[in-house]
Every structure is written in structure tokens, then in C-alpha cells.
Write an enzyme that holds these catalytic residues in place. Structure first.
Site, PDB file in Angstrom:
ATOM      1  N   ASP A 189      -3.261  -1.566  11.029  1.00  0.00           N
ATOM      2  CA  ASP A 189      -2.624  -2.864  10.800  1.00  0.00           C
ATOM      3  C   ASP A 189      -3.471  -3.924  11.494  1.00  0.00           C
ATOM      4  O   ASP A 189      -3.667  -3.865  12.717  1.00  0.00           O
ATOM      5  CB  ASP A 189      -1.197  -2.870  11.350  1.00  0.00           C
ATOM      6  CG  ASP A 189      -0.499  -4.208  11.142  1.00  0.00           C
ATOM      7  OD1 ASP A 189      -0.208  -4.535   9.982  1.00  0.00           O
ATOM      8  OD2 ASP A 189      -0.268  -4.923  12.139  1.00  0.00           O
ATOM      9  N   GLU A 274      -4.165  -2.234   4.680  1.00  0.00           N
ATOM     10  CA  GLU A 274      -3.440  -3.080   3.742  1.00  0.00           C
ATOM     11  C   GLU A 274      -4.424  -3.856   2.879  1.00  0.00           C
ATOM     12  O   GLU A 274      -5.483  -4.283   3.352  1.00  0.00           O
ATOM     13  CB  GLU A 274      -2.545  -4.061   4.501  1.00  0.00           C
ATOM     14  CG  GLU A 274      -1.333  -3.424   5.150  1.00  0.00           C
ATOM     15  CD  GLU A 274      -0.427  -4.459   5.797  1.00  0.00           C
ATOM     16  OE1 GLU A 274       0.651  -4.742   5.235  1.00  0.00           O
ATOM     17  OE2 GLU A 274      -0.791  -4.967   6.862  1.00  0.00           O
ATOM     18  N   CYS A 327      11.767   0.310   8.720  1.00  0.00           N
ATOM     19  CA  CYS A 327      11.914   1.208   9.865  1.00  0.00           C
ATOM     20  C   CYS A 327      11.175   2.507   9.565  1.00  0.00           C
ATOM     21  O   CYS A 327      11.456   3.177   8.557  1.00  0.00           O
ATOM     22  CB  CYS A 327      13.386   1.487  10.152  1.00  0.00           C
ATOM     23  SG  CYS A 327      13.661   2.687  11.488  1.00  0.00           S
ATOM     24  N   CYS A 330      14.070   5.680   9.871  1.00  0.00           N
ATOM     25  CA  CYS A 330      15.133   5.935   8.887  1.00  0.00           C
ATOM     26  C   CYS A 330      14.839   5.338   7.515  1.00  0.00           C
ATOM     27  O   CYS A 330      15.540   5.640   6.546  1.00  0.00           O
ATOM     28  CB  CYS A 330      16.466   5.399   9.398  1.00  0.00           C
ATOM     29  SG  CYS A 330      16.545   3.580   9.512  1.00  0.00           S
ATOM     30  N   CYS A 346      16.249  -1.163  15.212  1.00  0.00           N
ATOM     31  CA  CYS A 346      16.864  -0.818  13.934  1.00  0.00           C
ATOM     32  C   CYS A 346      18.304  -0.350  14.164  1.00  0.00           C
ATOM     33  O   CYS A 346      18.691   0.040  15.283  1.00  0.00           O
ATOM     34  CB  CYS A 346      16.052   0.271  13.243  1.00  0.00           C
ATOM     35  SG  CYS A 346      16.729   0.803  11.638  1.00  0.00           S
ATOM     36  N   CYS A 348      19.547   2.331  13.320  1.00  0.00           N
ATOM     37  CA  CYS A 348      19.572   3.756  13.672  1.00  0.00           C
ATOM     38  C   CYS A 348      19.315   3.982  15.157  1.00  0.00           C
ATOM     39  O   CYS A 348      19.357   5.114  15.637  1.00  0.00           O
ATOM     40  CB  CYS A 348      18.563   4.527  12.850  1.00  0.00           C
ATOM     41  SG  CYS A 348      16.838   4.108  13.205  1.00  0.00           S
ATOM     42  N   ASP A 355       3.845  -4.189  15.375  1.00  0.00           N
ATOM     43  CA  ASP A 355       2.543  -3.806  14.822  1.00  0.00           C
ATOM     44  C   ASP A 355       2.381  -2.293  14.712  1.00  0.00           C
ATOM     45  O   ASP A 355       1.835  -1.786  13.726  1.00  0.00           O
ATOM     46  CB  ASP A 355       1.422  -4.404  15.678  1.00  0.00           C
ATOM     47  CG  ASP A 355       1.433  -5.924  15.667  1.00  0.00           C
ATOM     48  OD1 ASP A 355       1.893  -6.500  14.655  1.00  0.00           O
ATOM     49  OD2 ASP A 355       0.993  -6.542  16.660  1.00  0.00           O
TER      50      ASP A 355
END
Length: 398
Positions: A189, A274, A327, A330, A346, A348, A355
Site C-alpha cells: 500500500d 493497487e 475489515c 471479517c 471494526c 467484530c 495502512d
């Protein structure tokens, strides 16, 4: 049957004598003149709905040399002049294939000063390089040796805006062979606070080379702005000083990127990134300078060609993949994730570094794509195709 060898350019700095510098400067000027003349001829022919190819511009060059106005073209080697016509042909080929814009004229002040010599335009013996129309070999600083038993197929001589002279030799490198396969895979990333964040949790600091030299650069640019307009000696000297600062920034940035990409390619079999459109991102006036300093495009380019050299795989996931909002535990997607949010929790219970979480999601998406075989860059390779990373993911329930 001989194995295919990778061709690789080896770039060295050299220090020409006054005679050699004058000869090369004349060659640069003639190369620029021939390119512009041929571009005018082809543009006018295009307006008449006619096509002009390389062979026709080569015949034009022969005729130009016989005129009194352009007789000076005979004073330099004909090899770089022919090569610039080939470069123009390539530029038009890319334009008609919609890979590039229409060719532009070369400028005396702004365009790169370079000349390319093929095998008939130079002599390379006992580690000494002599160009056509020159009596003495170039004084090259051999910072690293050429591969044993190889000779350059083409030689490109150039001078940058800082006044430095370089020679680039294209050779077959037998040492570039696929590395032993590994099980390593990493998601990458890119960012501004940290140049790279890896799915392993490692963060690579953004060195911000341009920011470190920004004060010196601004001071030199102010001095340049105060010089009288024109091509006077004082203005040339001030312009050269600005160019040297830019060259220092570019050299440090390139060196860092080479070391970084080489390490990543050696340690990992699969690298997932990406598919960012940097040319659109730099239109953001607030972030343009920082993005340009990070040099994401150069990083990707180095990563891809080194992976091709050493038998590695680079996968680019779709730019619209919600890597930051998803996430990695999950699979829930957050509705919003402002850039100011660097850490989030999150539903969860998983606590994510923005990042690192994005890098993990990029890796998972890239591996899924490599397994199912779906397209990862439909906007480039298969328009309209379904991308594996565009599949719908469950959103958080209100």
C-alpha cells in the site's frame, strides 16, 4: 538454441574534452533540427491526408544535406540523425495506436539533449569507447563493469540540465536470470506519511527528498528569477544551479527506489499493488507536490521490470477496491473512511492500522485474482470484463 538474454542499459558519467563537448553539442543540435524538420514534413503530409514513413523521411534527410541551408548536417555523424528519424516513427506508431499523444517539437532549452549511436557509429575495444567523428575515446568513469564478454549494441550520449554528461550502453546481461521460486507474497500500500506499508506490518519511511532540499531550491529559484531575461551568462549560471539541486533530489530518490524494489523482488514471489492513476491524482493541487516527490509511478515501473527479469509476478488490483474500508478479519466494509482516520475498530472487535489493513486486503484480493484468473485491470486489458476485486462485499448493518 541459445537462451534469450535480457538487454540492459548501463549508464556511466563521463568527462568530455573541449573538442568532444563541442562535437556532441553540434550533434545534439542537428538531431533536434532533423527531428523537427521531419515532424513538420509528416504533419503537413497528414493535413493533405497522406502518410509519410521512416523511409521517406530518410530520403528527405539525404536531400536536406545537399542544400546550402542545411549543409551543416554533414559535419556530424549520420547515425544519430537516422536514429532520431526512427524515434519519430516510433512516436507516430504509438500515437496511431492511441498509446501516446501527437509528437511534439524538440526545444533547444527544454528538451533532453541526447544522441543515439548504433554499432556502425562507435568503436568499443579494450574497455574504451570512441564515437564516430572523434579521434579520442571518451573519458568514462566506470562505476561498475559491463558483463563479461558483452559489447554494447547501442550507445546513447546525453547531457542533463545540470551540465553533467552521461553515456548509456545497451548490452545483453547474462546475469539477469530467474531467481529460485519462493512462497513469499506481499501486499503493498503506497502512501505519503509512509512511502510503503507492507502486509507484513512493515512500514517504510517516506524520505521526502524534495522537502529536505526545498529551502535551497527556493533560494536558488529566487536568484534565478532576479536575473535579466534572455540567455546571458549570469542567468545560465543561476539556471544551472537550480538544475543541480533538482538533479541531487532525483538521484537520491532513484537510488532509494532501486534498493527498495530490488529487495522486494528478491524476497517475494508475488507482489500485489493497487492500480493507481497517478496522472489524475497529481491534479489535486494540495497533494500534487507530495505525490510527485513520492514517485509512485517510478516505483511501480521498477517493480514490474525487475519482476519480469527475475521470474516474479506483479498483480495490480482495481483502483476502486475498498482496501482501506474493508475489515481484513471479517470482511465488513465501512461506509466512510476519511483520510484523517489512521486507526479504526471494526464491529467484530478487530483494531486496524489503516495502512496495514489496506495492504493485507490488497494482498488477499491479488491472491484471489491469481487463483480464479479474473482480470485485475479491465480498464487496460479487457474493457467491460468483470474484475474479481469488484465483487460486492457485505456492508455494516445500521
Amino acid at each position: 538454441m541459445a537462451a534469450n538474454r535480457t538487454k540492459r542499459a548501463f549508464r556511466y558519467r563521463f568527462y568530455p574534452s573541449d573538442v568532444q563537448a563541442a562535437e556532441l553539442s553540434r550533434t545534439f543540435g542537428c538531431v533536434r533540427k532533423v527531428y523537427n524538420l521531419a515532424l513538420v514534413a509528416r504533419t503537413e503530409a497528414w493535413a493533405r491526408k497522406e502518410r509519410v514513413n521512416y523511409s521517406q523521411t530518410s530520403a528527405m534527410l539525404t536531400a536536406w544535406k545537399k542544400t546550402e541551408e542545411l549543409a551543416f548536417l554533414n559535419e556530424v555523424s549520420s547515425v544519430p540523425l537516422q536514429q532520431t528519424l526512427r524515434h519519430l516513427q516510433t512516436a507516430f506508431t504509438n500515437f496511431f495506436a492511441r498509446r501516446a499523444r501527437y509528437p511534439r517539437f524538440k526545444s533547444r532549452k527544454r528538451s533532453r539533449k541526447s544522441a543515439e549511436y548504433t554499432a556502425s557509429g562507435f568503436r568499443f575495444r579494450d574497455g574504451r569507447l570512441t564515437l564516430a567523428k572523434m579521434a579520442e575515446p571518451l573519458d568514462i568513469v566506470w562505476s561498475r563493469p559491463l558483463p563479461d564478454g558483452t559489447k554494447p549494441s547501442t550507445v546513447t550520449v546525453s547531457q542533463d540540465a545540470a551540465g553533467r554528461w552521461f553515456v548509456s550502453m545497451l548490452c545483453e546481461d547474462p546475469h539477469v536470470t530467474p531467481l529460485p521460486a519462493t512462497n513469499g507474497a506481499v501486499g503493498i500500500d503506497v502512501g505519503l506519511d509512509h512511502l510503503l506499508t507492507l502486509s507484513t506490518g512493515e512500514k517504510i519511511t517516506n524520505p521526502r527528498h524534495e522537502r529536505h532540499d526545498r529551502t535551497r531550491l527556493a533560494k536558488a529559484q529566487r536568484k534565478l528569477s532576479r536575473k535579466a531575461p534572455g540567455d546571458g551568462a549570469n542567468r545560465r549560471k543561476a539556471r544551472r544551479k537550480v538544475a543541480r539541486i533538482h538533479a541531487r533530489i532525483a538521484d537520491r530518490r532513484r537510488d532509494m527506489l532501486h534498493k527498495l524494489t530490488t529487495r522486494l523482488v528478491r524476497d517475494n514471489q508475488t507482489l500485489v499493488i493497487e492500480d493507481l492513476t497517478v496522472r489524475n491524482m497529481v491534479k489535486n493541487r494540495t497533494l500534487a507536490r507530495a505525490i510527485s516527490d513520492a514517485s509512485w509511478s517510478a516505483f511501480r515501473s521498477m517493480l514490474e521490470y525487475k519482476a519480469a527479469w527475475y521470474g516474479r509476478q506483479v498483480i495490480a488490483v482495481d483502483r476502486f477496491f475498498p482496501s482501506s474500508r474493508l475489515c481484513s478479519v471479517c470482511g465488513t466494509v465501512e461506509d466512510k473512511m476519511p483520510l484523517s482516520v489512521r486507526t479504526w475498530t471494526c464491529g467484530c472487535g478487530a483494531v486496524h492500522d489503516r495502512d496495514v489493513n489496506a495492504a493485507k486486503n490488497v494482498l488477499a484480493a491479488g491472491l484471489a485474482v491469481s487463483v480464479c484468473g479474473a482480470g485485475v485491470r479491465p480498464q487496460r486489458s479487457s474493457p467491460g470484463g468483470q474484475s474479481a476485486v469488484k465483487q460486492k462485499t457485505p456492508r455494516r448493518e445500521p
